[in-house]
Design a protein around this motif. Structure first.
Motif, PDB file in Angstrom:
ATOM      1  N   MET A 253      41.965  51.574  29.234  1.00 23.80           N
ATOM      2  CA  MET A 253      42.450  52.750  28.507  1.00 23.80           C
ATOM      3  C   MET A 253      41.788  52.888  27.133  1.00 23.80           C
ATOM      4  N   LEU A 254      41.608  51.746  26.461  1.00 18.57           N
ATOM      5  CA  LEU A 254      40.994  51.783  25.124  1.00 18.57           C
ATOM      6  C   LEU A 254      39.535  52.206  25.193  1.00 18.57           C
ATOM      7  N   LYS A 255      38.828  51.737  26.216  1.00 23.18           N
ATOM      8  CA  LYS A 255      37.391  52.001  26.314  1.00 23.18           C
ATOM      9  C   LYS A 255      37.055  53.311  27.009  1.00 23.18           C
ATOM     10  N   ASN A 256      37.937  53.774  27.890  1.00 20.33           N
ATOM     11  CA  ASN A 256      37.581  54.911  28.750  1.00 20.33           C
ATOM     12  C   ASN A 256      38.500  56.112  28.608  1.00 20.33           C
ATOM     13  N   SER A 257      39.245  56.162  27.537  1.00 13.40           N
ATOM     14  CA  SER A 257      40.086  57.339  27.307  1.00 13.40           C
ATOM     15  C   SER A 257      40.191  57.589  25.802  1.00 13.40           C
ATOM     16  N   THR A 258      40.705  58.755  25.466  1.00 11.72           N
ATOM     17  CA  THR A 258      40.913  59.100  24.053  1.00 11.72           C
ATOM     18  C   THR A 258      42.395  58.984  23.687  1.00 11.72           C
ATOM     19  N   MET A 259      43.178  58.347  24.561  1.00  8.15           N
ATOM     20  CA  MET A 259      44.601  58.175  24.291  1.00  8.15           C
ATOM     21  C   MET A 259      44.805  57.366  23.015  1.00  8.15           C
ATOM     22  N   THR A 260      45.817  57.720  22.253  1.00  6.26           N
ATOM     23  CA  THR A 260      46.156  56.933  21.075  1.00  6.26           C
ATOM     24  C   THR A 260      46.794  55.621  21.529  1.00  6.26           C
ATOM     25  N   ILE A 261      46.787  54.642  20.651  1.00  8.19           N
ATOM     26  CA  ILE A 261      47.405  53.356  20.978  1.00  8.19           C
ATOM     27  C   ILE A 261      48.905  53.543  21.190  1.00  8.19           C
ATOM     28  N   LYS A 262      49.488  54.462  20.462  1.00  8.34           N
ATOM     29  CA  LYS A 262      50.908  54.773  20.633  1.00  8.34           C
ATOM     30  C   LYS A 262      51.182  55.310  22.038  1.00  8.34           C
ATOM     31  N   ASP A 263      50.300  56.192  22.524  1.00 10.20           N
ATOM     32  CA  ASP A 263      50.473  56.758  23.864  1.00 10.20           C
ATOM     33  C   ASP A 263      50.259  55.698  24.948  1.00 10.20           C
ATOM     34  N   ILE A 264      49.296  54.807  24.718  1.00  8.34           N
ATOM     35  CA  ILE A 264      49.062  53.719  25.673  1.00  8.34           C
ATOM     36  C   ILE A 264      50.291  52.825  25.752  1.00  8.34           C
ATOM     37  N   ALA A 265      50.867  52.531  24.583  1.00 13.13           N
ATOM     38  CA  ALA A 265      52.080  51.700  24.538  1.00 13.13           C
ATOM     39  C   ALA A 265      53.204  52.353  25.339  1.00 13.13           C
ATOM     40  N   ALA A 266      53.366  53.659  25.189  1.00 11.67           N
ATOM     41  CA  ALA A 266      54.427  54.373  25.904  1.00 11.67           C
ATOM     42  C   ALA A 266      54.165  54.366  27.410  1.00 11.67           C
ATOM     43  N   GLN A 267      52.909  54.571  27.809  1.00 11.79           N
ATOM     44  CA  GLN A 267      52.581  54.636  29.223  1.00 11.79           C
ATOM     45  C   GLN A 267      52.782  53.287  29.914  1.00 11.79           C
ATOM     46  N   LEU A 268      52.588  52.198  29.165  1.00  9.77           N
ATOM     47  CA  LEU A 268      52.750  50.865  29.731  1.00  9.77           C
ATOM     48  C   LEU A 268      54.113  50.255  29.401  1.00  9.77           C
ATOM     49  N   HIS A 269      55.029  51.098  28.921  1.00 11.82           N
ATOM     50  CA  HIS A 269      56.422  50.706  28.708  1.00 11.82           C
ATOM     51  C   HIS A 269      56.594  49.566  27.703  1.00 11.82           C
ATOM     52  N   PHE A 270      55.777  49.571  26.650  1.00 11.88           N
ATOM     53  CA  PHE A 270      56.026  48.684  25.516  1.00 11.88           C
ATOM     54  C   PHE A 270      57.030  49.375  24.596  1.00 11.88           C
ATOM     55  N   ALA A 271      57.804  48.572  23.885  1.00 10.91           N
ATOM     56  CA  ALA A 271      58.835  49.146  23.009  1.00 10.91           C
ATOM     57  C   ALA A 271      58.224  50.064  21.964  1.00 10.91           C
ATOM     58  N   ASN A 272      57.067  49.684  21.436  1.00  4.94           N
ATOM     59  CA  ASN A 272      56.376  50.518  20.453  1.00  4.94           C
ATOM     60  C   ASN A 272      54.931  50.032  20.320  1.00  4.94           C
ATOM     61  N   GLN A 273      54.169  50.706  19.478  1.00  6.89           N
ATOM     62  CA  GLN A 273      52.757  50.386  19.278  1.00  6.89           C
ATOM     63  C   GLN A 273      52.572  48.980  18.716  1.00  6.89           C
ATOM     64  N   SER A 274      53.487  48.568  17.850  1.00  9.95           N
ATOM     65  CA  SER A 274      53.394  47.243  17.235  1.00  9.95           C
ATOM     66  C   SER A 274      53.507  46.133  18.275  1.00  9.95           C
TER      67      SER A 274
END
Length: 294
Positions: A253-274
């Motif tokens: 996701m980091l290398k092949n998309s323009t998603m923000t880290i916050k959006d990646i965290a949400a998509q992978l069900h992490f509590a938050n970006q931190s």
């Protein structure tokens, strides 16, 4: 094994430094077109990479995890990370081609290869298997093509090209493995069946579930039994497998998309970006931002 015995390790980084070869990319892949050039230590060594070889001449004997193995012309050798290689005995005319891959690079290559659990299980149970002449010739063609691209240092997409060629090679080897499995009448052990089911569940659910207990519940076994079964087959804990899938998905996701880290965290069900940032740094050694810039 005696706990006092200290094993040496064999990695891509070591192999390229010991031999001073220039057929490598970073600490990710190194190739040898002469089996005797591989810097195998005199004593037993634990693999810190994937060792993939094809015997082209002669024969050899060695052990993997203390089990004796024999190799002859057109035999493929696969030794996985964590396995112990030793007791080598090569005939005078023994030769072959060798590819060594770091497991980070391997995971990157196979991140979207289907039924990878079947390939992994087969290589553990069959670290040596035979190819027909045509199949062996195909492996050689791949090897020398990959070798030529590794040497092409001026090629802007050299690593990406090598990654793609390695994936194609793995697909071809996998097809041979499936043909062998189709003809085999050997039944899986209980632990192998559990491991296969576990990996399939992880492949389907790792984006939302990272708890070993959840996977054990789906398989109707205890977490302890799941851990013992997975470790006996793969030499890794269930958590290691889950983390591998999650971190690889974050990398992609980091290398092949323009998603923000916050959006990646949400998509992978992490509590938050931190939380995602701490998790990623713990397993990869750098922050998501650093990895995206690298």
């Amino acid at each position: 094994m005696n706990k006092d015995i200290k094993l040496t390790v064999l990695s891509v980084q070591q192999a390229k430094q010991l031999l001073q070869t220039d057929c490598f990319i970073d600490d990710d892949i190194v190739l040898f077109d002469n089996f005797r050039d591989v810097p195998l230590p005199e004593e037993n060594a634990r693999m810190q990479c994937l060792f993939l070889a094809l015997c082209t001449d002669g024969k050899a004997n060695y052990t993997v995890d203390t089990k004796e193995r024999s190799v002859a012309i057109n035999d493929v050798i696969i030794v996985s990370e964590g396995q112990v290689l030793g007791d080598y005995l090569l005939s005078r005319d023994c030769n072959g081609i060798v590819i060594m891959l770091s497991y980070d690079f391997l995971r990157d290559i196979i991140s979207d290869v289907h039924d990878i659990s079947q390939i992994f299980l087969f290589s553990r149970a069959h670290p040596v298997f035979h190819l027909e002449d045509k199949e062996a010739d195909t492996i050689k063609e791949y090897f020398y093509l990959i070798q030529s691209k590794v040497y092409a240092r001026e090629h802007h997409f050299r690593k990406e090209l090598v990654r793609s060629l390695m994936k194609s090679l793995i697909y071809d080897i996998s097809n041979t493995i499936y043909q062998i499995q189709h003809l085999s009448t050997t039944k899986k052990t209980r632990a192998e069946s559990i491991f296969t089911s576990f990996i399939k569940l992880v492949e389907q659910n790792f984006r939302s579930e990272r708890r070993v207990g959840w996977y054990a519940e789906q398989l109707n076994i205890t977490p302890k039994y799941l851990s013992e079964s997975v470790k006996s087959v793969s030499k890794r804990r269930p958590n290691d497998w889950i983390d591998n899938y999650v971190t690889m998905e974050i990398r992609v996701m980091l290398k092949n998309s323009t998603m923000t880290i916050k959006d990646i965290a949400a998509q992978l069900h992490f509590a938050n970006q931190s939380f995602l940032g701490k998790y990623f740094k713990e397993h990869v050694g750098m922050s998501p931002k650093e990895y995206r810039r690298s």
